[in-house]
Design an enzyme around this catalytic site. Structure first.
Site, PDB file in Angstrom:
ATOM      1  N   ASP A 292      19.654  31.088  43.689  1.00 47.23           N
ATOM      2  CA  ASP A 292      20.271  32.295  43.124  1.00 47.23           C
ATOM      3  C   ASP A 292      19.874  32.441  41.662  1.00 47.23           C
ATOM      4  O   ASP A 292      20.453  31.836  40.771  1.00 47.23           O
ATOM      5  CB  ASP A 292      21.800  32.207  43.253  1.00 47.23           C
ATOM      6  CG  ASP A 292      22.503  33.455  42.708  1.00 47.23           C
ATOM      7  OD1 ASP A 292      21.803  34.453  42.436  1.00 47.23           O
ATOM      8  OD2 ASP A 292      23.737  33.415  42.565  1.00 47.23           O
ATOM      9  N   LYS A 299      20.387  35.672  35.741  1.00 50.52           N
ATOM     10  CA  LYS A 299      21.297  34.727  35.086  1.00 50.52           C
ATOM     11  C   LYS A 299      20.665  34.197  33.808  1.00 50.52           C
ATOM     12  O   LYS A 299      19.442  34.155  33.695  1.00 50.52           O
ATOM     13  CB  LYS A 299      21.553  33.533  36.019  1.00 50.52           C
ATOM     14  CG  LYS A 299      22.454  33.819  37.197  1.00 50.52           C
ATOM     15  CD  LYS A 299      22.611  32.553  38.039  1.00 50.52           C
ATOM     16  CE  LYS A 299      23.476  32.816  39.258  1.00 50.52           C
ATOM     17  NZ  LYS A 299      24.869  33.182  38.930  1.00 50.52           N
ATOM     18  N   GLU A 371      25.588  38.488  44.907  1.00 51.09           N
ATOM     19  CA  GLU A 371      24.821  38.634  46.154  1.00 51.09           C
ATOM     20  C   GLU A 371      25.469  37.953  47.341  1.00 51.09           C
ATOM     21  O   GLU A 371      25.250  38.349  48.487  1.00 51.09           O
ATOM     22  CB  GLU A 371      23.406  38.059  45.948  1.00 51.09           C
ATOM     23  CG  GLU A 371      23.250  36.536  46.109  1.00 51.09           C
ATOM     24  CD  GLU A 371      24.048  35.709  45.101  1.00 51.09           C
ATOM     25  OE1 GLU A 371      24.388  36.263  44.037  1.00 51.09           O
ATOM     26  OE2 GLU A 371      24.335  34.536  45.379  1.00 51.09           O
ATOM     27  N   ARG A 373      28.564  37.803  48.464  1.00 48.26           N
ATOM     28  CA  ARG A 373      29.474  38.652  49.256  1.00 48.26           C
ATOM     29  C   ARG A 373      28.686  39.693  50.044  1.00 48.26           C
ATOM     30  O   ARG A 373      29.106  40.128  51.108  1.00 48.26           O
ATOM     31  CB  ARG A 373      30.513  39.304  48.332  1.00 48.26           C
ATOM     32  CG  ARG A 373      29.912  40.182  47.268  1.00 48.26           C
ATOM     33  CD  ARG A 373      30.877  40.468  46.135  1.00 48.26           C
ATOM     34  NE  ARG A 373      30.987  39.350  45.184  1.00 48.26           N
ATOM     35  CZ  ARG A 373      31.780  39.357  44.125  1.00 48.26           C
ATOM     36  NH1 ARG A 373      32.520  40.408  43.861  1.00 48.26           N
ATOM     37  NH2 ARG A 373      31.824  38.308  43.326  1.00 48.26           N
TER      38      ARG A 373
HETATM   39  N1  BES Z   1      26.363  31.671  43.103  1.00 44.59           N
HETATM   40  C1  BES Z   1      27.086  32.356  42.091  1.00 44.59           C
HETATM   41  C2  BES Z   1      28.435  31.712  41.788  1.00 44.59           C
HETATM   42  C3  BES Z   1      28.401  30.305  41.250  1.00 44.59           C
HETATM   43  C4  BES Z   1      28.500  30.065  39.891  1.00 44.59           C
HETATM   44  C5  BES Z   1      28.372  29.226  42.110  1.00 44.59           C
HETATM   45  C6  BES Z   1      28.506  28.776  39.418  1.00 44.59           C
HETATM   46  C7  BES Z   1      28.377  27.938  41.621  1.00 44.59           C
HETATM   47  C8  BES Z   1      28.453  27.710  40.280  1.00 44.59           C
HETATM   48  C9  BES Z   1      27.362  33.785  42.551  1.00 44.59           C
HETATM   49  O1  BES Z   1      26.362  34.360  43.303  1.00 44.59           O
HETATM   50  C10 BES Z   1      27.487  34.626  41.323  1.00 44.59           C
HETATM   51  O2  BES Z   1      26.538  34.717  40.604  1.00 44.59           O
HETATM   52  N2  BES Z   1      28.659  35.200  41.120  1.00 44.59           N
HETATM   53  C11 BES Z   1      28.910  36.036  39.990  1.00 44.59           C
HETATM   54  C12 BES Z   1      29.657  37.251  40.490  1.00 44.59           C
HETATM   55  C13 BES Z   1      29.841  38.306  39.432  1.00 44.59           C
HETATM   56  C14 BES Z   1      28.524  38.896  39.064  1.00 44.59           C
HETATM   57  C15 BES Z   1      30.790  39.345  39.975  1.00 44.59           C
HETATM   58  C16 BES Z   1      29.743  35.280  38.979  1.00 44.59           C
HETATM   59  O3  BES Z   1      30.666  34.567  39.382  1.00 44.59           O
HETATM   60  O4  BES Z   1      29.430  35.346  37.806  1.00 44.59           O
HETATM   61 ZN    ZN Z   2      25.224  33.066  44.388  1.00 45.79          ZN
HETATM   62 MN    MN Z   3      24.838  35.200  42.156  1.00 49.76          MN
END
Ligand code: BES
Ligand code: ZN
Ligand code: MN
Length: 523
Positions: A292, A299, A371, A373
């Site tokens: 991801d 990110k 992504e 969800r």
């Molecule tokens: N895979 C990430 C969440 C994550 C963060 C898992 C740290 C493990 C450790 C997920 O896809 C994500 O990026 N979520 C975002 C959602 C937001 C953009 C609404 C998040 O939590 O920042």
């Molecule tokens: Zn993710």
């Molecule tokens: Mn993500």
């Protein structure tokens, strides 16, 4: 890993390392003779006299107090006629009144970890007398701990020379569990064997999560799922390419569109119960983002490498299905994995795009980094419509918010069925994987409404775990469903007796306990 259960004399086990549990001193004990020193298991003091009294000297010195997880290796002299073990590992258990199954798991883990670290081939663990605990539960927990504690991820180490100079490749030690006065040896052996298999399936989940993104793209997850299916007799069906398009999996395809590694929907099935039995299967749905990057909503680079484990939900599903098959659990269990790689590129989905999910609901992509969800929307819809499950649990490293809320200490659990969430909590207590309930409020749902489509995929930062859950709820209909956010628990930087840096394999033990519980209820 080879684990056997033996009864009889402690010295009977030929071993490179004998682990001896030590309770901390009971501060309330009246007699100084028993109260001031940490307490050894029955028979050990006598043996120690034959070993030159090394343990006695250690305890007298006050350097080893028997505190939880305290460890010290000592070298017994061979003066008693019988052969002494080459090394004795003292492991603290804390106060005997606090002894529980988790303490046993930690004991097994600490012992096996120490043996592995020292590259020792044979380990024996002396099981403490545990009032109030069943011996077979102790055998299971010791075995579980040992298998998990001996785990290392060394696939990419071409040499061990840098670590202590010994070139021998390290392996999990052959382990003997010593129960000096066991009566029901058959039960102990059966439970230790089952626990070993289950823990090995958790280690499989760890291997998958630890695997780098280049080693395990979506097609790599397919390869591993197929391998497990071949090994255990599970059925495996994979949907990809044109078949995904025909099946309407546009949300999954959108997330995968930025990568040259195409998405895959993987279905593993265990038919442990007669299909004549009424009611649908138990469905386990896993987020399988093999890497991801965030996509176009990229990110920040710090820590991005850890996002190779964004398929830990999928890993738990594969591990659990393997366990269900090997343990021949009498249940019908289906594992569904939405695998994709989230990358930025000229073909990637963009912020602002609207995609039509398999369920027909439209999703405005307000952030390509939300992504998980999006891929789960299609996987949950497929699970509901294709399998009509009696209960469905999804596991996903879904939100950074879950990591902030719980850290590595608890998994966030929510759903549309209170009883199911309670079952999960109970199963988590059995496996010592904490499941912490969170609400799904009408306000959380409202937060995910879009101005131009049915839903948007990211809300504000507020209530981030629950708003993600509320998004998923839109795709499960009336099916009893729970969502587990393992973003905090799937990966750890902390060492404990049976965890090291990296993937934890969280979920496998809990899900196996949950399936077992369901089976017991239904008969
Ligand atoms: N895979 C990430 C969440 C994550 C963060 C898992 C740290 C493990 C450790 C997920 O896809 C994500 O990026 N979520 C975002 C959602 C937001 C953009 C609404 C998040 O939590 O920042
Ligand atoms: Zn993710
Ligand atoms: Mn993500």
């Amino acid at each position: 890993m080879k684990i056997s259960v033996k009864t009889g004399e402690i010295t009977a086990a030929a071993t490179d390392l004998l682990a001896i549990p030590v309770f901390s001193a009971n501060p309330k004990a009246a007699s100084p003779a028993t109260g001031t020193n940490p307490r050894l298991p029955t028979g050990v003091a006598g043996l120690d006299r034959g070993w030159g009294g090394v343990i006695q000297r250690v305890l007298k010195s006050g350097d080893f107090r028997g505190r939880p997880d305290e460890r010290l290796v000592v070298y017994p002299a061979n003066t008693g006629g019988k052969t002494a073990p080459a090394r004795v590992l003292l492991i603290g258990l804390g106060a005997s009144a606090n002894l529980d199954v988790e303490a046993m798991r930690r004991l097994g883990g600490g012992a096996a970890s120490e043996a592995r670290e020292r590259k020792l081939g044979r380990l024996a663990i002396l099981a403490p007398r545990a009032r109030g605990l069943r011996a077979e539960d102790c055998a299971a927990a010791l075995a579980e701990g040992a298998v998990l504690g001996a785990y290392r991820y060394e696939r990419f180490k071409t040499t061990n020379a840098g670590r202590g100079g010994r070139a021998r490749k390290s392996q999990a030690p052959t382990t003997t569990l010593l129960f000096p006065r066991a009566e029901n040896l058959g039960d102990l052996r059966r439970r230790a064997k089952e626990a070993t298999l289950g823990a090995e399936c958790q280690n499989l989940a760890r291997d998958l999560s630890n695997a780098p993104g280049n080693e395990l793209p979506p097609a790599g997850l397919t390869r591993e799922a197929r391998r497990v299916a071949r090994e255990t007799g599970l059925t495996c069906r994979v949907i990809r390419g044109a078949e995904l398009e025909r099946g309407g999996f546009s949300a999954l395809l959108a997330v995968g569109s930025g990568s040259t590694n195409p998405p895959q929907l993987i279905v593993l099935e265990h038919r442990g119960a007669s299909s004549k039995k009424k009611g649908g299967p138990l469905c386990l749905v896993g987020k399988g983002i093999t890497f991801d990057s965030g996509g176009i909503s990229l990110k920040p680079s710090g820590g991005m490498e850890d996002m190779k484990h964004d398929m830990s939900g999928a890993a738990a599903v594969i591990g659990t299905l393997r366990a269900a098959a090997l343990l021949k659990l009498p249940a019908h269990v289906v594992g569904i994995i939405a695998a994709a790689e989230n990358m930025p590129s000229g073909t990637a989905y963009r912020p602002g795009d609207v995609v039509k999910s398999r369920a027909g609901k439209t999703i405005e992509v307000t952030n390509t980094d939300a992504e998980g969800r999006v891929v789960l929307a299609d996987a949950l819809d497929y699970a509901v419509k294709h399998f009509a499950p009696v209960a469905m649990i999804d596991l996903a490293t879904l939100t950074g918010a879950a990591m902030i809320a719980f850290g590595p200490w608890a998994t966030g659990a929510m759903g549309n069925n209170e009883k199911l969430v309670q079952e999960i909590q109970r199963a988590g207590e059995i496996s010592s994987e904490r499941m912490c309930p969170l609400p799904l409020l009408p306000e959380h749902r409202r937060e995910m409404r879009s101005n131009i489509a049915d839903l948007k995929n990211s809300g504000s930062r507020e209530g981030g775990v629950s708003t993600a859950g509320a998004f998923l709820q839109e795709f499960v209909g009336e099916t009893p469903w729970a969502h587990l956010d393992i973003a905090g628990t799937g990966w750890t930087n902390r060492r404990s007796p049976y965890h090291r840096h990296g993937a934890t394999g969280v979920g496998v033990r809990m899900l196996v306990a949950w399936i077992r519980g369901r089976v017991q209820q239904n008969v």
